[in-house]
Design a protein around this motif. Sequence first.
Motif, short mmCIF file in Angstrom:
data_model
loop_
_atom_site.label_atom_id
_atom_site.label_comp_id
_atom_site.label_asym_id
_atom_site.label_seq_id
_atom_site.Cartn_x
_atom_site.Cartn_y
_atom_site.Cartn_z
N LEU A 131 3.42 -7.53 9.85
CA LEU A 131 2.67 -6.43 8.98
C LEU A 131 4.13 -5.83 8.01
O LEU A 131 4.09 -5.79 7.02
CB LEU A 131 2.26 -5.31 9.43
N GLY A 132 5.14 -5.50 8.81
CA GLY A 132 6.37 -4.74 8.32
C GLY A 132 7.00 -5.79 7.17
O GLY A 132 7.12 -5.17 6.16
N LEU A 337 6.73 5.77 2.08
CA LEU A 337 5.44 5.77 3.02
C LEU A 337 5.32 4.66 3.81
O LEU A 337 4.34 4.72 4.82
CB LEU A 337 4.40 6.12 1.73
N LYS A 338 5.67 3.44 3.33
CA LYS A 338 5.24 2.25 4.23
C LYS A 338 5.93 2.31 5.72
O LYS A 338 5.01 1.81 6.23
CB LYS A 338 6.25 1.05 3.39
N PRO A 339 6.95 2.97 5.83
CA PRO A 339 7.13 2.82 7.54
C PRO A 339 6.19 3.73 8.24
O PRO A 339 5.69 3.31 9.29
CB PRO A 339 8.46 3.43 7.55
N MET A 340 5.64 4.54 7.51
CA MET A 340 4.35 5.45 8.27
C MET A 340 3.34 4.87 8.18
O MET A 340 2.55 4.84 9.16
CB MET A 340 4.45 6.83 7.52
N LEU A 341 2.88 4.12 6.94
CA LEU A 341 1.90 3.51 7.10
C LEU A 341 1.58 2.08 8.23
O LEU A 341 0.46 1.93 8.78
CB LEU A 341 1.56 2.66 5.93
N LEU A 342 3.01 1.30 8.46
CA LEU A 342 2.94 0.53 9.34
C LEU A 342 2.79 1.09 10.78
O LEU A 342 2.02 0.63 11.50
CB LEU A 342 4.29 0.06 9.38
N ALA A 343 3.41 2.27 11.10
CA ALA A 343 3.25 3.06 12.27
C ALA A 343 1.78 3.28 12.52
O ALA A 343 1.28 3.49 13.83
CB ALA A 343 4.28 4.16 12.27
N ALA A 344 1.26 3.83 11.49
CA ALA A 344 -0.35 4.30 11.39
C ALA A 344 -1.14 3.10 11.96
O ALA A 344 -2.20 3.16 12.95
CB ALA A 344 -0.73 4.90 10.32
N ILE A 345 -0.93 1.79 11.36
CA ILE A 345 -1.75 0.64 11.64
C ILE A 345 -1.30 0.09 13.21
O ILE A 345 -2.48 0.05 13.98
CB ILE A 345 -1.47 -0.43 10.75
N LEU A 346 -0.27 0.25 13.70
CA LEU A 346 0.06 0.19 15.05
C LEU A 346 -0.40 1.23 16.03
O LEU A 346 -0.97 0.81 17.00
CB LEU A 346 1.60 0.10 15.13
N PHE A 347 -0.63 1.95 15.56
CA PHE A 347 -1.35 3.30 16.29
C PHE A 347 -2.78 2.93 16.35
O PHE A 347 -3.37 3.06 17.35
CB PHE A 347 -1.17 4.81 15.71
#
Length: 366
Positions: A131-132, A337-347
């Motif tokens: 994803l990243g 914002l992209k790193p936070m979106l990636l982490a949110a999907i992983l969450f």
Amino acid sequence: MKTFQLNHPGEAKHDRPQTTWLSRLLPGLVLTGAITALAVWLSDFPSLNHLGLSALTLAIVIGMVVGNTVYPAAKPWCDEGVTLAKQRLLRLGIILYGLRLTFAQIADVGATGILIDATMLCSTFALACWLGQRVFKLDRDTSMLIGAGSSICGAAAVMATEPVLNAKAEKVTVAVATVVIFGTAAIFLYPWLWQLNAHYHWLNFTASQFGIYTGSTVHEVAQVVAAGQGVSPEAENAAVIAKMIRVMMLAPFLLLLSGWIARRKGVQEDGQASGMRNITIPWFALLFILVTAFNSLDILPHSWIPALITLDTVLLAMAMAALGLTTHISALRQAGLKPMLLAAILFVWLIAGGAGINQLVQHLFG
């Protein structure tokens, strides 16, 4: 017409006072030590402790505050000591982290717990990389650091992965920030999910099985403890053991990652798979395993263990403080914002996918 200025012999050598290695390192170590002391003190407050805000998390937050206010003026005197804390003390802290673990803990959870942990680690890290880099177009280091923090043991995994990737401080801080945000959310969410499941009977979880689910999917050790306490003592015990096994997987993960990076580098340089000869072995990961094995022998006096674990916490917190001191807010803003979106999907994957994997493995092998 050119003019020349004559200097007395040796004058240039004395423009800057000669200093010893200790005097160069001491200011930075004192600063990171002071931040660590404040972080440890604050982490004992019940209100912060119940939120799962460990000394490590608080150290990087305080470090960032100091680093973006008064530290630039003190950097010429503190830089060498701060760099030592961020690199050498970090590795020593990861090595001593093995004193928190024993191989006997694996037997307590059993083969199903190990399989669940391994499946969650591999799937979450692979998803983060895909994803990243493919979807969010993030760089490799940011994607892998966020993946390591989400899939293994939070900030400690991020910090341990940094020297293998040779990543920049701001990328490490972005990854740690995602662990803090979503791991803290998990503390409140998981007990609520337990209550909802008890009422609606969505999934067939006992308290112990829910604890394994918690330990295999929540980011930080402190966050796992806090989330498990919100369910039951049985769930807390199972959660901590499952989490400790996940932490134990950090060392083989680092070794495999180091080999993969060296292989890719070798292929890019000469078009062959001969890059394996250039592997940089993260020796601190091997020493981490050796310390865990030594701790499993139960040779050390039990009275020594709490003091050594406290020392380990201090070393890791000093490394986190040093990371915060060298991180600029402007670099975090540039990350976007992209790193936070990636982490949110992983969450979301850890919660939903983790529940499915836990149920499937428990059904097939439990």
